[in-house]
Structure formats: structure tokens, C-alpha cells
Write an enzyme that holds these catalytic residues in place. Sequence first.
Site, mmCIF file in Angstrom:
data_model
loop_
_atom_site.group_PDB
_atom_site.id
_atom_site.type_symbol
_atom_site.label_atom_id
_atom_site.label_comp_id
_atom_site.label_asym_id
_atom_site.label_seq_id
_atom_site.Cartn_x
_atom_site.Cartn_y
_atom_site.Cartn_z
ATOM 1 N N ASP A 294 0.867 -1.171 0.000
ATOM 2 C CA ASP A 294 0.000 0.000 0.000
ATOM 3 C C ASP A 294 0.910 1.228 0.000
ATOM 4 O O ASP A 294 2.116 1.137 0.262
ATOM 5 C CB ASP A 294 -0.872 -0.060 1.265
ATOM 6 C CG ASP A 294 -1.912 1.049 1.347
ATOM 7 O OD1 ASP A 294 -2.198 1.688 0.323
ATOM 8 O OD2 ASP A 294 -2.431 1.276 2.459
ATOM 9 N N HIS A 295 0.327 2.370 -0.283
ATOM 10 C CA HIS A 295 1.058 3.636 -0.197
ATOM 11 C C HIS A 295 0.908 4.218 1.216
ATOM 12 O O HIS A 295 -0.162 4.725 1.555
ATOM 13 C CB HIS A 295 0.494 4.642 -1.203
ATOM 14 C CG HIS A 295 0.837 4.358 -2.626
ATOM 15 N ND1 HIS A 295 -0.029 4.613 -3.664
ATOM 16 C CD2 HIS A 295 1.959 3.836 -3.195
ATOM 17 C CE1 HIS A 295 0.548 4.273 -4.810
ATOM 18 N NE2 HIS A 295 1.736 3.789 -4.542
ATOM 19 N N TRP A 461 -5.027 4.576 1.192
ATOM 20 C CA TRP A 461 -6.069 3.602 0.834
ATOM 21 C C TRP A 461 -5.889 3.051 -0.586
ATOM 22 O O TRP A 461 -6.803 3.082 -1.403
ATOM 23 C CB TRP A 461 -7.469 4.212 1.012
ATOM 24 C CG TRP A 461 -7.624 4.879 2.339
ATOM 25 C CD1 TRP A 461 -7.118 4.465 3.548
ATOM 26 C CD2 TRP A 461 -8.328 6.100 2.620
ATOM 27 N NE1 TRP A 461 -7.464 5.333 4.564
ATOM 28 C CE2 TRP A 461 -8.198 6.356 4.011
ATOM 29 C CE3 TRP A 461 -9.057 6.992 1.833
ATOM 30 C CZ2 TRP A 461 -8.772 7.466 4.625
ATOM 31 C CZ3 TRP A 461 -9.620 8.101 2.444
ATOM 32 C CH2 TRP A 461 -9.474 8.329 3.828
ATOM 33 N N HIS A 462 -4.689 2.506 -0.827
ATOM 34 C CA HIS A 462 -4.366 1.928 -2.128
ATOM 35 C C HIS A 462 -3.842 0.492 -1.988
ATOM 36 O O HIS A 462 -2.803 0.159 -2.562
ATOM 37 C CB HIS A 462 -3.302 2.771 -2.844
ATOM 38 C CG HIS A 462 -3.731 4.149 -3.193
ATOM 39 N ND1 HIS A 462 -2.830 5.174 -3.444
ATOM 40 C CD2 HIS A 462 -4.969 4.702 -3.344
ATOM 41 C CE1 HIS A 462 -3.489 6.282 -3.730
ATOM 42 N NE2 HIS A 462 -4.787 6.025 -3.674
ATOM 43 N N PRO A 463 -4.498 -0.401 -1.270
ATOM 44 C CA PRO A 463 -3.960 -1.757 -1.143
ATOM 45 C C PRO A 463 -3.971 -2.503 -2.477
ATOM 46 O O PRO A 463 -4.931 -2.405 -3.251
ATOM 47 C CB PRO A 463 -4.903 -2.416 -0.130
ATOM 48 C CG PRO A 463 -6.194 -1.660 -0.257
ATOM 49 C CD PRO A 463 -5.788 -0.248 -0.561
#
Length: 529
Positions: A294-295, A461-463
Site C-alpha cells: 500500500d502507499h 487507501w491503495h492496497p
Amino acid sequence: MSTPSSSSPFDYIVVGGGAAGCVLAARLSQDPACRVLLLEAGPELDPAAVRTPGTALQLLGTDAVYRDRTVAQDGAGGRVIDLPSGRGLGGGSSVNTLTWFQGHPQDYDGWRAAGAEGWGWEDVLPYLRRAEHHILGDGPFHGAGGPMTVDFARDLNPSSIAFVQAGEQLGAPVSQDLNGAERTGFGVTQSNIRNGVRHSVVDGYLRPARTRPNLVVRTGTPATRILFDGRTATGVETAGSGPATARRGVILSAGALRTPQLLMLSGIGPAAHLAEHGIPVLADLPGVGSNLHDHPMITPVWPITSGPTLLDAFDDHAQTAYRLIHRGPQASAAAQTLAMLPLRDGDAPDLQIYCSLLGVEPGLIPMDRPAVTALTVLLTPASRGSVRLRSADPHQPPLVDPAYLTDDRDRTALRHGLDLVRALFQTPALKAVTGPALHPSPDADQTELDTFITQSLTSIWHPVGTCRMGPGPDTVVTPQLNVHNLHHLYIADTSVIPTIPRANTHAPTIMIAEKAADLITTQTHPHAQ
């Protein structure tokens, strides 16, 4: 026109009505002889509730999102981190902050070099362009006439402009188009906004497709298990609606958290983990649920001493401007300007820094005073975690462990990012509109700065990555998106990503689904192309 019964066999079942699922349903149903069922666990969202760009953050905590949380993260001082994602037709595209980034050519060339043949930059760019209706028109990097409107932020706030000027004063480049030839530097955010209104995949893809009699859309229908005849996927069991069957294929597009969960509930995943939950093993695939990344993001804050902020976006003037002509702060994304900056030699960015005109305390708790948060995002994380079952109950959320900052390189990168941002706010342009830093304090030493990183660490919120594509033993799907060793089962969402792009994941998700529609159609109905 007659509509096919949702209990009769379909050609394809698409599980998940988020960005990828809506794209797939629209593209596959273009063939009138192909019958498609789209299943979505969440509701059909009220357009009036989701279409105002400036209210995107108000959707968090509503029924329009899954309220997932990580397990306790050592890199965040033992805190759990919120990982909300879209729940309802349109998925994230209906509730996100609307930012559109394609990613960097090096991202996709890296996928290809790691074994994902057919996914290099020159392979994926046509699908990115096919999706776009870009304000800049047709060109080498952009498309015109596609389903997704892409425009630049308008009515720029003075502090947003000062942010770009500050970058120039530090000697950084300014890019006219961060999705174009110059993908590093400071610039204006590009978003899925059409005439001041959110433009989601429901607007661009699904709503036009729903006029077709060969497409059935079922909301409020969670998939609980994939059905098989031997090793061939034949359909999906759903909660409350019974089974649905598919002749050509089942396509999972439920995202990087719920796609691996559904696979494991169906007996596909690490054998030992499935045995812990009493699930019979159909296919021992250790890569299912692995490679989660994730980021990560930190949130330094400065007070704004001059000019409006997002706190003013809901005053009478702003609301009237939006109601009358869809202009003003409510017609724009939360961060109008940003920077994409490298930490090492080369032209690929490692950091994304948003100028968000809303102050937040650590944990993304909004402040009630005028402030700017320099959302500092690590685009190239080295840490890897996992998604595992909490139980064999499909209604329980999965166990999510992104393992933030377990690789020391990530903490080091965020240190450099924090140093850079603090220097940025010492430039004349930003000192003219901001005061001394609120978090971390202006005179913080290195120990205090490291504590701030730990205390403010969160996710944008980039999984991705939990069913990565490739040829190796730890991958889950082939580059053609077939699940290894099974038939008629495909995955097309962010879970197949091998390494996270230097981008918000919305545009890459749509690209994956666009390409998947061609790949799957070619495999299951080769004469359709």
C-alpha cells in the site's frame, strides 16, 4: 425488451461492482449474445449523495464504504490503521477523492520484466487512453471520447497556487501535465469531474450498459463461495439469493482485500492456513493473500494565515455557487495541487505530496482551524504484508496486515520526504500564507521527527498485490489473468498488481479491467474479437 432471469445460466459472472467490475460488465455485455451478471455486495448509491466532489470525505463512515482496519502495526506505534474502500456500485470511484493518475512507464515495464508479459507501458497505454475523455483531447498520452472524463482542478485556491510557486522556489520543475511527458514536479491535480460533478464508472460505463437486455445487475448480494465442477469454476454462491451459474467464466473483481478472501473461502490459497479454518483445499496457492502492499502516508500540518480553506467549502456562498453553476470549492477535489518527486536520480517519482487545505491531527482527525496538510505519500514502498481469513464465516471481514515500515527503507524514504516538505514550507511563497508548523513542531529534532512519522503514519487507501500475476510459484494468476491450475476462473482488480504503481490506483484499476475484457473474451470466445 426481455431481461434474462438472474437464476438462469450466464456466460460470465463478475463478482464486485466497483471500478473494475463496472468496466468488465460494460465491456463484456457489448456482445449482445453474451449474457453477464454483475454481483455487488453493497447498495446502489444515491447519485445525489455522491456526486458533489467537495463532499467526498464526508462519505467515509457511511454505508457506502467498507470500514476495514488493519491489525496493529508496529511501524505505527501499535495503532490500527483505517483502510476504507468503496461498497456499492462504482466502488471507490463513487466515494474516492477523484484523483486520476495513470502511473509511470517504469511501473509497467517493471511488471513485464518480472514476468507479466503483455503488461509493459506500450501494452497498457492504449487501454489507459481508451478509458479517457481528457480535457486535453486525443494525444500521445491521452484519449478523447472514452467513458471517463478527466479534467484539471478549477477555481484554484490561493494557497494551492502558493504550493506550486514554492516548488519553483526550491528549484523543482512545474509540469503542465503530470500524466504527460513530464511526470515529475509540481502541478495541478487531474480528476474525474465533469462540469463540477463527480464522474464515476457508474456514470461512464455502467449506466449506459444497463439499457442492454443481456446485462443483469444485482446489488446487496455478497458472493460467499465460488462453485466448481472438479477444477472448473461453474458459478457463485451468494448470500440470500442462492447460486448463480456461468458457462464461460467467473471473474473476481472484489478488490485486493475481498478477492483473496473469497478465494480462500472457496478452498484456494495457502493449504496450511485453510486447514486452520477447516476449509477443504481445492488448490494450494501460497500466493493468495500474500504480497499486500500500500502507499503509506504521513501528515505534517501548517496553519493557514491568509485565504480560504476547505472549512469555507460549506459556507452559504460556496453552497450557493455550487447549486447555481457547479463552481467553487465544492466543485473541486480536496487537493487541487500536488507534487510528484524523486528521491534518487532518475525521472520516476518516489513521493507524492498533496496540498490539502484541511488540517488533520495524526489519525486523519480533521482540525477546526484553517490549516494545510502536506499529505506526504511514499509511492515506492518495499514493505509487504498479507490478507488472511479471520474465520470461515464469509460475513466476517478479513485480517489485513500491510506491515507498514517493516522494511527500514520505507521509514528512511519518509524521513527524506518530511525534510523536503519542511523545506518547502520555508519558501517565501508558503511563508506568506502559513504560520509555523503545527505538526511536527518547527524545532523538532530527529528523534521527535521519527516519533511524528510513527504517530501520524496512515494510508491513502491503495492496497494492492494480494493475487499478483506472473509465472512464479508465489503468483496467483497468469498474465492472461487465469487463476493458476484452475479453469474458467479469472481475476481482474488491484489484487493482480505485482508492484504498486506510482499513482492513485483508480486509473490503473480501470486499465486492468479494460485489458481483462479483451484477454478473457479472446480466451473464452476467440472468434468474438
